[in-house]
Write an enzyme that holds these catalytic residues in place. Structure first.
Site, short mmCIF file in Angstrom:
data_model
loop_
_atom_site.label_atom_id
_atom_site.label_comp_id
_atom_site.label_asym_id
_atom_site.label_seq_id
_atom_site.Cartn_x
_atom_site.Cartn_y
_atom_site.Cartn_z
N ASP A 155 0.84 -1.39 -0.02
CA ASP A 155 -0.16 0.02 0.17
C ASP A 155 1.00 1.53 0.42
O ASP A 155 1.96 1.69 0.58
CB ASP A 155 -1.47 -0.42 1.46
N ASP B 125 4.24 0.63 -8.69
CA ASP B 125 3.25 0.90 -9.10
C ASP B 125 3.13 2.69 -9.19
O ASP B 125 2.37 3.31 -10.33
CB ASP B 125 2.02 0.20 -9.52
#
Length: 212
Positions: free
Chosen positions: A118, A154
């Site tokens: 996260d 990402d």
């Protein structure tokens, strides 16, 4: 209509808890399925589990430990494994920080994998990010000499953060130097999430750091 969660394990239950690890140790927990001593591979935050699954198939002589904070995901992975015949995996529910600091001896791990944790993009939440200087030091201490930390993200902002934290850890060296990271790793399995993000055009980054 949501599916009802199934709690039965249709075969061997490969979940372990912290008390069992402390009591027995990892070698005893894998004793029925792997000859000792064995290299240990740890994935922190295994999500849907496909990456951990593939690692275990490709490296049958290694002990694979999957760490996941979600009870539901641990349960679902345990049910899949029970039907699979794969026996070189153990699953543990908890945070990566707890697992590493409390349950892994120094110089005991061959590779840590952390895939797309996260990013906590808001600045006030940055302290919740998994990749912190203290945590990376804990990983490095528990790696065998020459052991690896493999990290992927990402998220651009998190990528800059990860880069700074890894580069500042003196126990680790960048495998890809002089490049700070790779955009693609040949032969590396792509998870379902990763394939979705590639379609969206998200910029992926992969780091590989070795214990000196």
């Amino acid at each position: 209509m949501s599916r009802r969660l199934k709690f039965d394990i249709p075969g061997p239950d490969l979940r372990v808890d912290k008390d069992r690890v402390r009591e027995k140790g990892w070698e005893a927990l894998f004793a029925d399925d792997l000859p000792s001593p064995f290299p240990m591979v740890v994935e922190i935050g295994f999500g849907r589990g496909e990456f951990l699954w593939q690692l275990a198939i490709e490296r049958p002589q290694r002990a694979h430990v999957g760490v996941e904070v979600s009870f539901k995901r641990v349960l679902k992975m345990a049910r899949r494994l029970a039907r699979s015949g794969i026996r070189n995996i153990r699953l543990i529910e908890g945070t990566g920080q707890e697992m590493v600091r409390e349950l892994l001896p120094e110089s005991s791990v061959e590779t840590f994998w952390i895939n797309f944790s996260d990013p906590w993009p808001k600045k006030r939440h940055h302290r919740r990010r998994l990749i912190q200087s203290s945590f990376v030091r804990d990983l490095a201490v528990r790696l065998q000499p020459g052991g690896l930390v493999e990290i992927a993200t990402d998220h651009e902002g998190y990528a800059d953060w990860i880069e700074q934290v890894l580069a500042a850890e003196p126990l680790l060296e960048n495998v890809h130097a002089p490049q700070p990271f790779l955009r693609e790793v040949p032969g590396r399995m792509r998870t379902a999430y990763q394939l979705e993000w590639l379609k969206e055009g998200r910029p992926l980054r992969f780091w590989s750091y070795r214990k000196r």
